[in-house]
Write an enzyme that holds these catalytic residues in place. Sequence first.
Site, PDB file in Angstrom:
ATOM      1  CG  ASP A 437      -2.290   0.677   0.884  1.00 59.06           C
ATOM      2  OD1 ASP A 437      -2.322   1.887   0.086  1.00 59.06           O
ATOM      3  OD2 ASP A 437      -2.946   0.610   1.667  1.00 59.06           O
ATOM      4  CG  ASP A 501      -9.761   2.251  -0.353  1.00 53.44           C
ATOM      5  OD1 ASP A 501      -9.245   1.101  -0.549  1.00 53.44           O
ATOM      6  OD2 ASP A 501      -8.988   2.782   0.478  1.00 53.44           O
TER       7      ASP A 501
HETATM    8  C1  GLA Z   1      -5.632   1.698   2.195  1.00 54.70           C
HETATM    9  C2  GLA Z   1      -6.123   0.627   1.314  1.00 54.70           C
HETATM   10  C3  GLA Z   1      -7.202  -0.191   2.034  1.00 54.70           C
HETATM   11  C4  GLA Z   1      -6.726  -0.658   3.303  1.00 54.70           C
HETATM   12  C5  GLA Z   1      -6.377   0.372   4.139  1.00 54.70           C
HETATM   13  C6  GLA Z   1      -5.658  -0.100   5.429  1.00 54.70           C
HETATM   14  O1  GLA Z   1      -6.698   2.571   2.312  1.00 54.70           O
HETATM   15  O2  GLA Z   1      -6.641   1.261   0.046  1.00 54.70           O
HETATM   16  O3  GLA Z   1      -7.743  -1.356   1.182  1.00 54.70           O
HETATM   17  O4  GLA Z   1      -5.784  -1.541   2.969  1.00 54.70           O
HETATM   18  O5  GLA Z   1      -5.359   1.223   3.406  1.00 54.70           O
HETATM   19  O6  GLA Z   1      -5.138   0.986   6.152  1.00 54.70           O
END
Ligand code: GLA
Length: 700
Positions: A437, A501
Amino acid sequence: MSDDVHLSGGGTSVVVDLDGPPAVRYWGPALGADPPEGLFEHALPVGDLDQLAPVALLPEASLGFPGPPGLAGSRLDGTDWTARLRLHAHRVEETSLSLALVDPVADLEATITLDLDPSGVLSLRAQVTNGGSEPYALANLSMSLPLSEHADEVLTLGGRWANEFRVDRHPWRQGCLVVENRRGRTSHDHLPFIAVGGTGFSEDAGQVWAAHLGWSGNATLRVDRTSDGRRFLQAGELLLPGEVVLEPGGAYRSPRLYAACSDTGLNGIRRSFHGFLRGRPSHPTTPRPVLLNTWEAVYFDHDLETLTALADRAAEVGVERFVLDDGWFHGRRSDSAGLGDWWVDDQVWPDGLGPLISQVRQRGMEFGLWVEPEMVNPDSDLYRAHPEWVLSDHRYEPVLGRRQLVLDLARPDVSEYLFEHLDRLLATHEVAFVKWDMNRDLVHATHEGRAGVHRQTLAVYGLIDRLRSAHPGVEIESCASGGGRADYGILKRTDRVWTSDCNDALDRVGIQYGAGILLPPELMGAHIGGPRSHTTGRTHRLDLRATVALFGHLGVEWNLLDASAEELEDLSRAIAVHKQHRALLRDGRAVVLDHGDPAVSANGVIAPDRSEGLFAVVQLASSDALPVAPLQLPGLDPDTHYRVELITLGRSPLGMAYQHPSWINEGIELTGRMLAAAGVPLPVMLPESARLIHVKALDA
Ligand code: GLA
C-alpha cells in the site's frame, strides 16, 4: 520511402522519417504496404515560418516548433537552453527501431527506442546524456507522436479516492489539453493516460489513439494542435525544478510511453493494452486465486479467534487466499501509529502470526499480508530513532497525510532497513501475497536538498525488484488508497491492482470501466463487499455485487461472520461461477458492449477462439422504456451456433412484468450473426440489479 522506416505489427503501422529530427509521420491502423514518398506531406500555409517544424519524436524549439520542446534544459549559466539533435546512427530490428542522436554544438546526446509489440502497443523511451564538460540541468524530456487530424474528441481518466478511473469525454477542437500529475504517485485524479478519437467513437466503432505513461511519479501528458491543423500527443515525466542535473557524462532515461491505436473503438484499445500486458513474461498465468481481504471485515480489530473463524467461513465459501490487512504490526492499533515498525505486534499477536497462518494453510488457503513500506508514522519506534529518514526539506515543518510521512527511499540506509524487515517477514512466514500500500502523496519531497520524486520513484521500484528476486514466488498487489498507483511502471513488478477502496457495486461499474481500458480482468482486484457499502452507505443485493466483481481478480471483503446461511450459500455459488469462468476471464478478450440506454451497462469477455463468451448486463438505474433494447453481442463467430443462457447470482427477482422473454428460463440457440445483428431480448430488470449471459458454441 527514402529515409522512412516503416514498422508494422499488431494491426498498426508506424512510419518514422529519419530525414531531419526523427519524427513519426504516421501512427495508425496498418497501411498494408510501405507508403510512397509524399503521402504525409503537409501543405505549408501562408502566415507561418518558411519551413514547417516537424512534430519530431523530440520536437525542437530551435526549428520553431510551436509547442513544448521535447528536450528542455540548460547549462547552469543558461546556455544550451535548446538543442538541435541530429541522427548519427540507427538500427532496425524486426519491429524495433533505435536512434542515436547528437547535438555537437550543445554537447548533448540522445537515444530513442521504439518497439512495436505484436499486441499493437508501441512503446517508446528516450534518454539524454550530457556530453559536455559542465553540468546540464534537465527540465523536460517528453516524446511526441502525431495524431490524426480527425481526432477531435478526447477522453481522460480521473476522479478521487474511492471513485477513481472515471472517464471524462469532451470535444477537442482547438488548443491543448494537459493531464498533469504532481502528487508524487500515479494519483487518483490525473491518471497518466489520454485518448483521442473521431467524434462519437464508441466501444466498438471509430478510430481511437491512446497513450499511457508507465510511471508511478509525476507526469505530464498533453494533446495539442498547431495552427496548421497538425495534432500531436506529448508525454513524459514532470520534472521539478533542479530535480535532474546531469553531471558531465551523466544520463537521464525517460519512463516508457505506451501507445495504442484502434479502428474498432475502445475495444480495440483494450485489446492492444491487455494483449501487451499479457505478453509480459511476468504476467500471472496460474488461475487467479479468489481471496478474502480482512480490511472491511475487522479493520484494526485483530484477534486470533475472530480471524480464525473468518478463515473458516472463507474456506467454506471457496476462498483460496486469506489476506490479513492493516493492523498486525508493532503499535498499529489505529491509523495514527506504527508505520515503519515492521515486526509483528506482540500485544495482539502474542504467539506471532504463525498460529493464524497455520490455520489458514490447514484450510487449504494461501496467506497474504498488508504492508506500507514507504511510510512512517511520527508515532513509531522507527521515527523516534530516525527522524532524518523522512523525505522532506528538514528546514520546514512537513505536511502529514493520514497522520504519516514518507521515508526517503533513495537513502541506501532506508532502503536497506526496509529490505531487511520485509525480507525477514517473508523468509520467516509462509506468505504467498503481499498487498503493498501507499497511502499519501509526496509533498515537498526533498532528497539531499533537491526535489526527489524522480529518485524516490526509482528507489521504490528498486526495493520491490530486490524483494521480488529474493522471493520470486510471492505475488504483489499495488495499492495506493485503492487505485492511486495503477500504471505500467508499477505493474512491471506487481501482479494485481487494488482498483478502489469503493466496494459499492454501482460505483464499481464506472470505476472498473475506466480501469479496464488499461487493465485486463485478471489484474484488476474486484471484491464482493457486504450488503451495505462502507464508503457510500448504499445497500445492494448479491446479484449486483457478485456480477460486477466477477469480471476481475475476484475477492471478498465482507465480514462473513455476520452473513446469514442463505447469503453464504449464494456467495459460494457466485465464487463457484467465477472459478468456472476464470480461465476465460484470464485469456479471453474483454469487451464493453454498446447499448444505447444510459441506464444499462454491459461488458463481457470472449474466448480467443470465439467458442464461448460471458457477459454482464447491469441495470444501473430506471430506464425510460422497459424492457430496454435487446443486447447485441458482436465479436462471436457469425456462423457458429451458440447456446445462450441467463445466469442469476443470488436470489433477487426480476422487474415486474406479465411476461419475460422465454429464453431466460429455457435458454436459446442462436448463431453469432444473430447475436450481433438482432441481439438477445432482455427481461425487465430492477434498477441496481445485474444478470450474467453465458454463450457457448454448441460443438465446443
Ligand atoms: C488503504 C487501502 C485499504 C486498506 C487500508 C488499510 O486505504 O486502500 O484497502 O488496506 O489502507 O489501512
